[in-house]
Each structure stands twice: as structure tokens, then as C-alpha cells.
Design a protein around this motif. Structure first.
Motif, PDB file in Angstrom:
ATOM      1  N   TYR A 214      -3.092   9.879 -24.454  1.00  0.00           N
ATOM      2  CA  TYR A 214      -3.189   8.732 -25.365  1.00  0.00           C
ATOM      3  C   TYR A 214      -1.796   8.297 -25.813  1.00  0.00           C
ATOM      4  CZ  TYR A 214      -8.269   8.986 -25.964  1.00  0.00           C
ATOM      5  OH  TYR A 214      -9.622   8.957 -25.758  1.00  0.00           O
ATOM      6  N   MET A 215      -1.746   7.070 -26.307  1.00  0.00           N
ATOM      7  CA  MET A 215      -0.494   6.567 -26.848  1.00  0.00           C
ATOM      8  C   MET A 215      -0.075   7.403 -28.064  1.00  0.00           C
ATOM      9  SD  MET A 215       0.875   4.240 -29.364  1.00  0.00           S
ATOM     10  CE  MET A 215       0.196   2.616 -29.600  1.00  0.00           C
ATOM     11  N   ASP A 216       1.205   7.768 -28.119  1.00  0.00           N
ATOM     12  CA  ASP A 216       1.721   8.595 -29.220  1.00  0.00           C
ATOM     13  C   ASP A 216       1.921   7.715 -30.449  1.00  0.00           C
ATOM     14  OD1 ASP A 216       2.758  10.544 -30.790  1.00  0.00           O
ATOM     15  OD2 ASP A 216       4.638  10.787 -29.672  1.00  0.00           O
ATOM     16  N   TYR A 217       0.839   7.462 -31.157  1.00  0.00           N
ATOM     17  CA  TYR A 217       0.875   6.552 -32.307  1.00  0.00           C
ATOM     18  C   TYR A 217       1.733   7.121 -33.428  1.00  0.00           C
ATOM     19  CZ  TYR A 217      -0.960   3.416 -35.917  1.00  0.00           C
ATOM     20  OH  TYR A 217      -1.087   2.491 -36.916  1.00  0.00           O
ATOM     21  N   ASN A 218       1.587   8.391 -33.725  1.00  0.00           N
ATOM     22  CA  ASN A 218       2.356   9.005 -34.817  1.00  0.00           C
ATOM     23  C   ASN A 218       3.847   9.050 -34.495  1.00  0.00           C
ATOM     24  OD1 ASN A 218       0.090   9.457 -36.421  1.00  0.00           O
ATOM     25  ND2 ASN A 218      -0.337  11.429 -35.466  1.00  0.00           N
ATOM     26  N   GLY A 219       4.185   9.309 -33.214  1.00  0.00           N
ATOM     27  CA  GLY A 219       5.592   9.317 -32.837  1.00  0.00           C
ATOM     28  C   GLY A 219       6.247   7.959 -33.026  1.00  0.00           C
ATOM     29  N   LEU A 220       5.544   6.888 -32.680  1.00  0.00           N
ATOM     30  CA  LEU A 220       6.076   5.540 -32.875  1.00  0.00           C
ATOM     31  C   LEU A 220       6.168   5.195 -34.356  1.00  0.00           C
ATOM     32  CD1 LEU A 220       4.139   3.785 -29.983  1.00  0.00           C
ATOM     33  CD2 LEU A 220       6.617   4.054 -30.129  1.00  0.00           C
ATOM     34  N   LYS A 221       5.212   5.688 -35.148  1.00  0.00           N
ATOM     35  CA  LYS A 221       5.276   5.440 -36.595  1.00  0.00           C
ATOM     36  C   LYS A 221       6.496   6.116 -37.217  1.00  0.00           C
ATOM     37  CE  LYS A 221       1.832   5.732 -39.368  1.00  0.00           C
ATOM     38  NZ  LYS A 221       0.610   6.210 -40.064  1.00  0.00           N
ATOM     39  N   ARG A 222       6.855   7.291 -36.719  1.00  0.00           N
ATOM     40  CA  ARG A 222       8.037   7.969 -37.252  1.00  0.00           C
ATOM     41  C   ARG A 222       9.305   7.160 -36.996  1.00  0.00           C
ATOM     42  NH1 ARG A 222       5.190  12.708 -35.575  1.00  0.00           N
ATOM     43  NH2 ARG A 222       6.134  12.596 -33.498  1.00  0.00           N
ATOM     44  N   ILE A 223       9.388   6.547 -35.801  1.00  0.00           N
ATOM     45  CA  ILE A 223      10.560   5.711 -35.501  1.00  0.00           C
ATOM     46  C   ILE A 223      10.577   4.477 -36.409  1.00  0.00           C
ATOM     47  CG2 ILE A 223      11.722   4.377 -33.711  1.00  0.00           C
ATOM     48  CD1 ILE A 223      10.515   6.231 -31.646  1.00  0.00           C
ATOM     49  N   LEU A 224       9.395   3.904 -36.674  1.00  0.00           N
ATOM     50  CA  LEU A 224       9.326   2.740 -37.566  1.00  0.00           C
ATOM     51  C   LEU A 224       9.764   3.107 -38.976  1.00  0.00           C
ATOM     52  CD1 LEU A 224       6.029   0.924 -36.480  1.00  0.00           C
ATOM     53  CD2 LEU A 224       8.388   0.236 -36.047  1.00  0.00           C
ATOM     54  N   ARG A 225       9.447   4.317 -39.410  1.00  0.00           N
ATOM     55  CA  ARG A 225       9.897   4.744 -40.745  1.00  0.00           C
ATOM     56  C   ARG A 225      11.418   4.859 -40.786  1.00  0.00           C
ATOM     57  NH1 ARG A 225       5.758   8.787 -40.188  1.00  0.00           N
ATOM     58  NH2 ARG A 225       3.790   8.080 -41.119  1.00  0.00           N
ATOM     59  N   GLU A 226      12.020   5.305 -39.699  1.00  0.00           N
ATOM     60  CA  GLU A 226      13.483   5.364 -39.634  1.00  0.00           C
ATOM     61  C   GLU A 226      14.076   3.960 -39.723  1.00  0.00           C
ATOM     62  OE1 GLU A 226      14.913   7.508 -36.282  1.00  0.00           O
ATOM     63  OE2 GLU A 226      13.577   9.223 -36.587  1.00  0.00           O
ATOM     64  N   ILE A 227      13.452   3.002 -39.055  1.00  0.00           N
ATOM     65  CA  ILE A 227      13.926   1.613 -39.125  1.00  0.00           C
ATOM     66  C   ILE A 227      13.835   1.096 -40.554  1.00  0.00           C
ATOM     67  CG2 ILE A 227      13.456  -0.745 -38.352  1.00  0.00           C
ATOM     68  CD1 ILE A 227      12.439   0.426 -35.716  1.00  0.00           C
ATOM     69  N   LEU A 228      12.716   1.392 -41.227  1.00  0.00           N
ATOM     70  CA  LEU A 228      12.522   0.922 -42.598  1.00  0.00           C
ATOM     71  C   LEU A 228      13.548   1.548 -43.537  1.00  0.00           C
ATOM     72  CD1 LEU A 228      10.759  -0.723 -44.536  1.00  0.00           C
ATOM     73  CD2 LEU A 228       9.308   1.295 -44.816  1.00  0.00           C
ATOM     74  N   GLN A 229      13.785   2.852 -43.372  1.00  0.00           N
ATOM     75  CA  GLN A 229      14.778   3.522 -44.216  1.00  0.00           C
ATOM     76  C   GLN A 229      16.161   2.949 -43.997  1.00  0.00           C
ATOM     77  OE1 GLN A 229      14.431   7.666 -43.287  1.00  0.00           O
ATOM     78  NE2 GLN A 229      12.427   7.893 -44.283  1.00  0.00           N
TER      79      GLN A 229
END
Length: 781
Positions: free
Chosen positions: A19-34
Motif C-alpha cells: 500500500y501507499m506509505d501514507y504515514n511516511g508522506l505525512k511525516r515529510i509534510l510535517r517537516e515542510i510545515l515546520q
């Protein structure tokens, strides 16, 4: 529920890695937001500007064109640029270029799109591989149905008289009952269509080659012409090139397979054979339909995940790239292929027409069984039975203390003779409680136990149902025990002497009647599943060994004391020992012979099962496993001999054989069955993949396994204890062995689940009834 939790819950457990690594992509998005939040100055002017912006946004005013909030013109093309490339000849791979690398934090967004492309390519490739497998399996089912239809035609020809009647009947049936062509006919050659997906999801920069299209069209036309020629061919001619696939699933087929070089059998063209073939094909179709549904759900959930993650990207970055990327996703094979939907429709039509007598409701009930719902009555009765059981247990203890049975000679004799009769049910209740615990944690850690055990969908029992059954059995046993105590120790005990002794036997009769009850009550499907597995264990090695069979046999090996209780019932009531109120069963030679045999039976069953698997799978591991059970049999024989004959020599032999068996069994449990203590594991002394996040659980389980294995050896040692204390000691050790087996069960099934995950095995392997031999291939040979 948030999408991330729902996405995790809806995954096929064996396909989690695909499956698509949804949580892994969310972690990268949190880095972008920070990163964005850290570079924004927190000043009153900035805060005022933010409030004015929000006021304008919610007041409906149109924002001016700016670099931060641009209009939907060509901004999407300015954020990302997705290109495609062909690899392996026909597979498309996507690569996204982020066009704003120079901006602060752009390197993190580059990493996000790189990860996103990897996940899209992974999901796309996995889905395409599975669809190709389904299309290939559909073509095999086409041939299987052709043979079935031919068998039906041949069978119905015997109901008509005269050659003309036979010919007309044959033509009518062939015209009405040739449905499997509908699965692939009209869709052309599905395998060729799979390779044409490049033209469906192509972009302006990647156009399809007209020469390649012409080749595909020519291949498709030739395949369709072959299908049309097949339809015009005599439907009975196919029977000349077909044999029954003997899967060696019954004792008779196994015996025949031993004396024959081939496992294929000629068709006998009788009604019984036709009925068996139809039943097997029915199961194949149901399982095939289940595979298609899982595959369609896989596609839907991944498309939703890509859409959700791109919306989050827009929210965190204020860049509008979702539309252009989702257009690529929708045009990819994952989003554009409709092969699975087409196959689902055709399988439904075929199954309803040929296996449900054109009754759509009945057909869909078989193809899509209703999901099992939790019932409030189960929770209520679980609590009610457990409460009553606790009260009855207290009442039994108080009754024994009030009568001071343990201080009287008659009371000790009563405990020595009656307690072993009831201990049989105590072992069963404890085993069920361990199973309840396992089910609860299997579900919690998403171990797909219904698939591993092969339970029919919708009939598997949850931990609440099994807990209710175990408490119900405990209630029956304790009520029977209390009644026995009351009748035996009352003032009129002599009047009810016979009735008192028959209470345990009556309890056994009630439990057996419930177990073998043919009516659809008290979870008939689960009861019959247990009976079938038990019967297949008893008949080993005449049946093909499946996981439920050897799993049950392993559990029987931990219930030696319970199995011996059955023998005690036979001696106690069959030889009239109950009338003398003293156990003299060991004075009978037949009883002592069976005392040996009963202890060996579970291990002998497992030994035979290992031999069967060794012959079929040619895997030396099963040979080593069988040798392990041989060592255990030797240890059990020595231990039993020591128990009956006494003597220092027998004690030494029993200790040596038991020590060897314990060392071998402990190693096999931890290393082979649990898959732990791997040398090159990223988790030291464990394995790479773990279901339980706390590693200390695995180390505690290994230590407990060793200690409880050593407790089994305590039966060898000779203690100068009174008879009732010896019974209590053997009972405690037997209970410890049941607890050890319960712990073993959880990690054994966890390891099996991880093996299935590693190989993406989410379906049962159902053998096809026919082996098809092509006429042209035979001529070439």
C-alpha cells in the motif's frame, strides 16, 4: 475517524507493504510545515496582515493575483512537471520534477515528490501484476467451465431417446450453457489489453506507437477468432483431453495416489462425479470472486490515499499541485484500468447462472456473505456465565471446607477418585481461555487468523464468543461438581450413591451431545470445523496436512492429561471402579497398555503429518521436525514407564530422554516456529519484522517457554507425596503446559502471518478439478 486510521484499518493485512506509505508522506509534510513556520516572523504587523487576509477570504472578496495565492491558470504547470518513462518494455514509471527548488524548504518538497513517485510506481506495479494474475486465472476458469458444461451435456444426453433427440438436446444445451465465454469474450484478449495501457494513460509527451498498436490489434483479432472457432467446435470434444485432478484430499484418493504414478484420473461420467466437480468449481469461483473484490478495494483505498495526501500538501504549502498530479494518478493503470470491475460482473453472471439456478439472491449470498456483527447478547451471557461460575467456585470451596473433606479418609478417597474426572473439563476451560487471549491480541495486532486457519468468511468466532462458551462450560462443570458434593456428603448420601457417581458421566454426555449436535445452534460451523480437523488428525497421514490440522495436533500434544481422563472414564465406569470408590485402574494390564498409548498418540499424529508433508513438499525441515517428535515419543515412554515401574534406572533414562527432548523442542519453538534468534536481524536476537512494538515481550516469551518446558520435566522426578498431593501437582504442571502452548500459539501464528505478508499471500490456494491437455501439444510431443 481520521483517514489515516481508516486507511490502516481497511488494509489487506498481507498486502500492507504494497500500500501507499501514507504515514511516511505525512511525516515529510510535517517537516515542510515546520520549515515554513520557522521562517515566518511573529510580529504584530504580520499578525494584523494575517487577520485582514482571513477577513477578506471569509467575506467573499476576491483576492488579488500574487505569487503566494495565484489563480488557477498556469500555476499548476509551474509547481510540478510529471514525466513518464517505459521500463521492462511496457511498464510506465512516473517522475515528478518540482520547479521551485530554489525557494527555502524546496529540498524537502523535492523529497516529498520523490517519495510520492516511488509510492505511485510501487502501487501501480503491484496492482498490474495482480490484475495479470487474475486475468490468467480467469482464462483457466474458462477452460474449467468448458469441461463442466461438456460433462453436463453428456450427462443430460442420457435422458433422451434417439439420435435426433440427442443432437437437438446437445445443440440447445450448448447454446444455453456456454457462459464462460462471456467472461473474456467481448473484452477481447485481456492479456493484450493489459499491455495496451500505455495508450490509455499516455501524456502529450509520450504517444503510443501506431505499429505497436497494429500488432496488438492483430493479436487481439486472432485471439477473438480462436474464441469464435472454439464456440463452433463440438463442446463434447474437449472431454478427450481432460482428466480429473486427484488432489489426494481423502484417504481413498491418497491410497490410490500411492499405487499410481500419476495423480490424474480418467472421467467416469457419472452423476456423483459431476456433483463433486460442481462443488469444487463452486468453491473456486467464490475464492476467485473474493480475490477480485480485495483487488478492487486495494485500488480504491490507494486512490483515496493519493487524493488525501495531495490535499494535505496543498493545505500545508499553499501550492495548487493536486489537480495536475491526480490527473496523472487517474490516468495511470491503477486509476484507469477497469479489468477487475469487468471480471467481477462476469463472474457474478456466471456463478448465478450455473451454480445458483439463476437465483441472484442466493448467488450473491454465497459470493458476498454478510460480515459478522457483534451481538449484545454475547456480551450479556459472557458476563452472566462468568459471574455464576465465580459464585459456584466459591460455593464448591466453602462446601469442601464446611465438610472438612480433606481431613477425613473418605474425603481424600473422594478427591482422588472424583477430581480427575472433572479435571478433564478444567483443562478444556483453561485452553479456551488461552484461545480467547490469543484471539484478542491477534485482532489487536492485525494478525489475519481467519485467513490462516481457513475459516469460512463470516463464521469465525471472536474473543467474546469463545469467552462465552468457555464460561458456559465452566458453569456446567461447577454446577455438576457442586451437585456431586451435595449428594455425596448429605445425610441421605447412601440413597443417592448411584446417582452421585453418574453425575460426571452425565456431564460428558451433555458436552458430547452439544458438540455433535447437527442443528444450526451454538456455532455449528465452528463445531463442525473442529470435528473435521480432529478427524483429519486421527486419520493422519491419509489426509493432506493443512495448518489447522497440525496446529490442532500440537495442541493435543499439550493435553495428554486431558486425553488420559477419557481413558479414566472408560476404566472408572466400564470396569465398575466407581462402585468400590477406590481407583484400581492401574491394576489392569489393559489400562496400563492404553496409559502408554494415549500419551504417545498426539506426538505420533504429528510425526505422521511431518512424514506426509515431507513426501509432498520435499522439504527436509519436515523431516527434522518429525525426528523431533520421535525424540519426544521416546521421552514420554520413558517417563510413563518410570511413573508405573519406579526404580533409579528408569528415572535416569527418563531424565536423559526428557532433557534431550526439551532442548530440541525449545530450540524448534523459538527458532523455527517463532522465527526468532536470527543472526543478521536488525532487531538483535529477534527477527526483522515484529508485530508487537515492545521487544521485551519476545524476550519474556522465550524465557517463559524455557521455564515451562522445564516444568514438564518435573513429572519425571519422584516425590514422596500423598496421592491427592500428587494429583494436584500433576494437574498444576498440566495447566502450566497449556499456558505454555497458549503463548506458543500467539507467536507461531504471528510468524505465519509475517511469512504470508512477505510473500503477499492473501488468498487460499484452491486446486482446480480438471487437468487440461491441449490436442495440438500432444501431437507435437
Amino acid at each position: 475517524m481520521k483517514f489515516g486510521k481508516e486507511f490502516k484499518k481497511q488494509k489487506v493485512p498481507e498486502w500492507t507493504e504494497a500500500y501507499m506509505d501514507y504515514n511516511g508522506l505525512k511525516r515529510i509534510l510535517r517537516e515542510i510545515l515546520q520549515c515554513k513556520q520557522s521562517r515566518q516572523p511573529s510580529t504584530p504587523l504580520r499578525s494584523l496582515h494575517h487577520r485582514l487576509t482571513m477577513h477578506r477570504a471569509f467575506s467573499g472578496l476576491e483576492l488579488p493575483q500574487s505569487t503566494e495565492f495565484p489563480s488557477k491558470g498556469d500555476i499548476e504547470d509551474q509547481v510540478i512537471d510529471v514525466s513518464t518513462s517505459l521500463e521492462d518494455g511496457c511498464r510506465k514509471f512516473y517522475k515528478t520534477e518540482f520547479l521551485r527548488k530554489s525557494e527555502e524548504g524546496g529540498d524537502i518538497e523535492v523529497m516529498f515528490f520523490k517519495k510520492l513517485d516511488e509510492e505511485l510506481n510501487k502501487v501501480n506495479s503491484f496492482y498490474k501484476d495482480k490484475v495479470e494474475e487474475m486475468v490468467h486465472e480467469a482464462s483457466l476458469l474458462n477452460r474449467q467451465m468448458d469441461v463442466l458444461i461438456a460433462l453436463r451435456i453428456r450427462q443430460q444426453k442420457h435422458d433422451f431417446e434417439g439420435a435426433n433427440a440427442e443432437a437437438s438436446c446437445s445443440n440447445d444445451i450448448a447454446a444455453a450453457n456456454h457462459p464462460l465465454r462471456d467472461i473474456n469474450l467481448g473484452r477481447g484478449c485481456l492479456e493484450s489489453t493489459l499491455r495496451e495501457d500505455t495508450s490509455n494513460d499516455s501524456d502529450p509527451e509520450s504517444t503510443s506507437n501506431p505499429d505497436v498498436n497494429e500488432v496488438h490489434t492483430a493479436n487481439c483479432d486472432s485471439a477473438c477468432k480462436e474464441e469464435e472457432n472454439d464456440r463452433e467446435r463440438d463442446p463434447l470434444k474437449i472431454l478427450e483431453y481432460v482428466k480429473l485432478n486427484n488432489t489426494l484430499e481423502s484417504p481413498l484418493s491418497t491410497i490410490r495416489g500411492v499405487f499410481k504414478d500419476s495423480t490424474d484420473e480418467d472421467l467416469s461420467f457419472n452423476k456423483e462425479e459431476l456433483r463433486k466437480v460442481e462443488e469444487r468449481l463452486r468453491v473456486v469461483f467464490i475464492e476467485f470472486y473474493h480475490k477480485l473484490r480485495l483487488l478492487k478495494h486495494y485500488s480504491y483505498m490507494n486512490l483515496a490515499a493519493f487524493s488525501k495526501i495531495m490535499k494535505k500538501y496543498e493545505k500545508f504549502t499553499s501550492r495548487r499541485a493536486s489537480r495536475s498530479y491526480m490527473k496523472i494518478v487517474d490516468n495511470s493503470y491503477l486509476g484507469s484500468s477497469d479489468e477487475v470491475s469487468g471480471l467481477l460482473e462476469r463472474v457474478e453472471a456466471t456463478f448465478i447462472k450455473h451454480f445458483s439456478n439463476s437465483n441472484r439472491r442466493e448467488g450473491m449470498k454465497s459470493l458476498r456473505p454478510k460480515a459478522k456483527r457483534e451481538k449484545h447478547s454475547v456480551t450479556f451471557f459472557s458476563g452472566f456465565f462468568s459471574g455464576c461460575s465465580i459464585l459456584l467456585l466459591i460455593a464448591v470451596v466453602l462446601r469442601i471446607q464446611a465438610r472438612k473433606l480433606m481431613e477425613k479418609r473418605e474425603g481424600v478417597s473422594y478427591v482422588v477418585n472424583i477430581f480427575p474426572l472433572y479435571s478433564l473439563f478444567g483443562y478444556a476451560v483453561l485452553h479456551k481461555l488461552m484461545y480467547v487471549t490469543n484471539i484478542y491480541f491477534w485482532r489487536r495486532y492485525r494478525v489475519n487468523y481467519p485467513f490462516i486457519f481457513g475459516f469460512k468468511q463470516g463464521t469465525e468466532l471472536g474473543h467474546r464468543e469463545v469467552f462465552m462458551l468457555s464460561n458456559g462450560l465452566a458453569l456446567l462443570v461447577l454446577a455438576s461438581c457442586l451437585a456431586n458434593l451435595h449428594l455425596d456428603s448429605g445425610s441421605n448420601a447412601s440413597k443417592y450413591k448411584t446417582v452421585t457417581e453418574m453425575v460426571p458421566l452425565g456431564l460428558v454426555a451433555v458436552v458430547l451431545v452439544i458438540l455433535f449436535c447437527p442443528f444450526d445452534i451454538i456455532y455449528r460451523s465452528s463445531r463442525f470445523f473442529f470435528i473435521r480437523c480432529l478427524f483429519r488428525c486421527i486419520c493422519a497421514p491419509l489426509y493432506k496436512v493443512t495448518l489447522p490440522d497440525f496446529f490442532l495436533a500440537d495442541h493435543l500434544a499439550s493435553q495428554v492429561q486431558a486425553i488420559r481422563s477419557f481413558e479414566l472414564y472408560i476404566c472408572y465406569y466400564g470396569l465398575g471402579e466407581y462402585s468400590r470408590r477406590q481407583s484400581k485402574c492401574h491394576n489392569h494390564g489393559i489400562y496400563n497398555a492404553f496409559y502408554f498409548t494415549v500419551a504417545v498418540i498426539p506426538y505420533w499424529i504429528r510425526f505422521l503429518q511431518c512424514l506426509r508433508r515431507l513426501c509432498e513438499e520435499k522439504d527436509a525441515t519436515h523431516g527434522y521436525n518429525g525426528f523431533k517428535y520421535l525424540l519426544t515419543i521416546v521421552a514420554v515412554v520413558m517417563r510413563t514407564t518410570c511413573e508405573l515401574k519406579k526404580g533409579r534406572t528408569w528415572i535416569v533414562l527418563a531424565l536423559i530422554s526428557s532433557a534431550v527432548a526439551v532442548i530440541m523442542n525449545t530450540y524448534w519453538d523459538i527458532v523455527v516456529d517463532w522465527g526468532l534468534l536470527q543472526k543478521k536481524s536488525k532487531n538483535p536476537f529477534l527477527r526483522d519484522k515484529l508485530v508487537v512494538s515492545h521487544k521485551s515481550v519476545y524476550f519474556a516469551a522465550m524465557v517463559l517457554n524455557v521455564l515451562l518446558r522445564l516444568a514438564w520435566m518435573q513429572l519425571v522426578l519422584e516425590f514422596n507425596l500423598p496421592s491427592h498431593h500428587k494429583i494436584a501437582a500433576s494437574t498444576v504442571i498440566a495447566c502450566l503446559e497449556i499456558i505454555r502452548r497458549g503463548i506458543w500459539s500467539f507467536f507461531r501464528l504471528e510468524n505465519e502471518h509475517l511469512n504470508n505478508v512477505g510473500k503477499f499471500r492473501a488468498f487460499k490456494s484452491v486446486p482446480l478439478p480438471f487437468n487440461y491437455y491441449d490436442a495440438d501439444a500432444d501431437k507435437d510431443d
